[in-house]
Design an enzyme around this catalytic site. Sequence first.
Site, short mmCIF file in Angstrom:
data_model
loop_
_atom_site.label_atom_id
_atom_site.label_comp_id
_atom_site.label_asym_id
_atom_site.label_seq_id
_atom_site.Cartn_x
_atom_site.Cartn_y
_atom_site.Cartn_z
N GLU A 164 1.06 -1.14 -0.19
CA GLU A 164 0.37 -0.10 -0.03
C GLU A 164 0.95 1.69 0.00
OE1 GLU A 164 -3.71 2.09 2.51
OE2 GLU A 164 -2.05 0.87 3.92
N GLU A 191 -11.71 1.17 5.17
CA GLU A 191 -11.12 1.40 6.36
C GLU A 191 -11.68 1.80 7.51
OE1 GLU A 191 -6.20 0.50 7.22
OE2 GLU A 191 -7.33 2.02 5.63
#
Length: 284
Positions: free
Chosen positions: A146, A240
Site C-alpha cells: 500500500e 477502512e
Amino acid sequence: MKYGVNTFIWTGSFDRTHIPLLAEIKAHGFDGAELPLFDPAQFQAADLRRGLEQNGLECTLCSVLTGGTNIISEDAAVRARTRTHMADIVKAAAEVGAKIVAGPLYSPVGYLPGRRRTADEWKWAVDCYQSLGPVLAEHNVTIALEPLNRFETYFLNTAADAVKLCDEINHPNVGILFDTFHANIEEKDIAQGYRTVARHLKHVHTCENDRGIPGSGHVEWGSVFAALRDIKYDGWLTIESFGFAIGELSAAAAIWRDLASSPDVIAWEGVKFLKKNMATAAVR
C-alpha cells in the site's frame, strides 16, 4: 465484486472475544471482514477461521511493521528478521483462510527520516519480496503493498512508484493495495491512479477523504467506480476507518473527532453506498 470492512472501526485488535461482531457484519451485507495481524505467534487463526466460517464470511488481513521490523533498514539483521516475520504472517494468513495480506509492508508507519528514499532501500524492498515469493506461492497468499500519503511514509506514496516497485519484484503474488484516502492526497486524479495500477491491483480500500462514511465527502466516487469497471476489477472493496476513541490506534490514525454519528454508521451506510454506486457503474 466483494465487499469488506476493516474491523479497526470497532477495535484495535481482533481475537476470539470479538467473534460475535462477525454476525453483525454479515447481517449488514458484507462478504468478508478484514482483520489485523501484527504478531503471528498471538494470532488465534483456528478460532477466527471457525468464527468466519460459521458466519459465512471470507477474510482478508491487514498488517503494518511493528516491534522493530523494517524491510528497508540499514541493519541487515533487522532486514533478515523482518523477512522471517513476513513469512510467518503469510503462514498465519493461510491458517485463517485469507488469500490477501495488505498494508504498507516496507517500513513502519510514521517513520520519516527527513530525506528521500535511497537506491539501497529500494533494492532491499525488491530483494525481500523476491525472496518471499516461494512461501507466498506455497500458501497461495498475495501481499498487497500500500502506498501511503507523505505524512505517513517517505518510501512509497504514488501509484506510479507502486507499479515500478511491483514491476521490479516481478512476482504474481505481490501486488498493490490502492486506497482512496491516500490517493486523495497524493494523486492528481484518483481514478487515473486506479488505471495506472491496474495490472498489479490486488485490493482496494474505499475510504472517504476524512475516513468518514464513503460518499459523504469529496472523493470523486463516480470516476473511481468507472475506472474500476473499465479495468475489470472484481476483487474486494473494503471500507477502512478507525474507532473514534480506542486508544493508541485512534491516535496513530490521527482520529481526533467523531467522523459520523457512530463508528457503526461508517460501515453500515458505507456498504449501501458502495453497492448501489458500483452496480450503477457496472451497467453503463
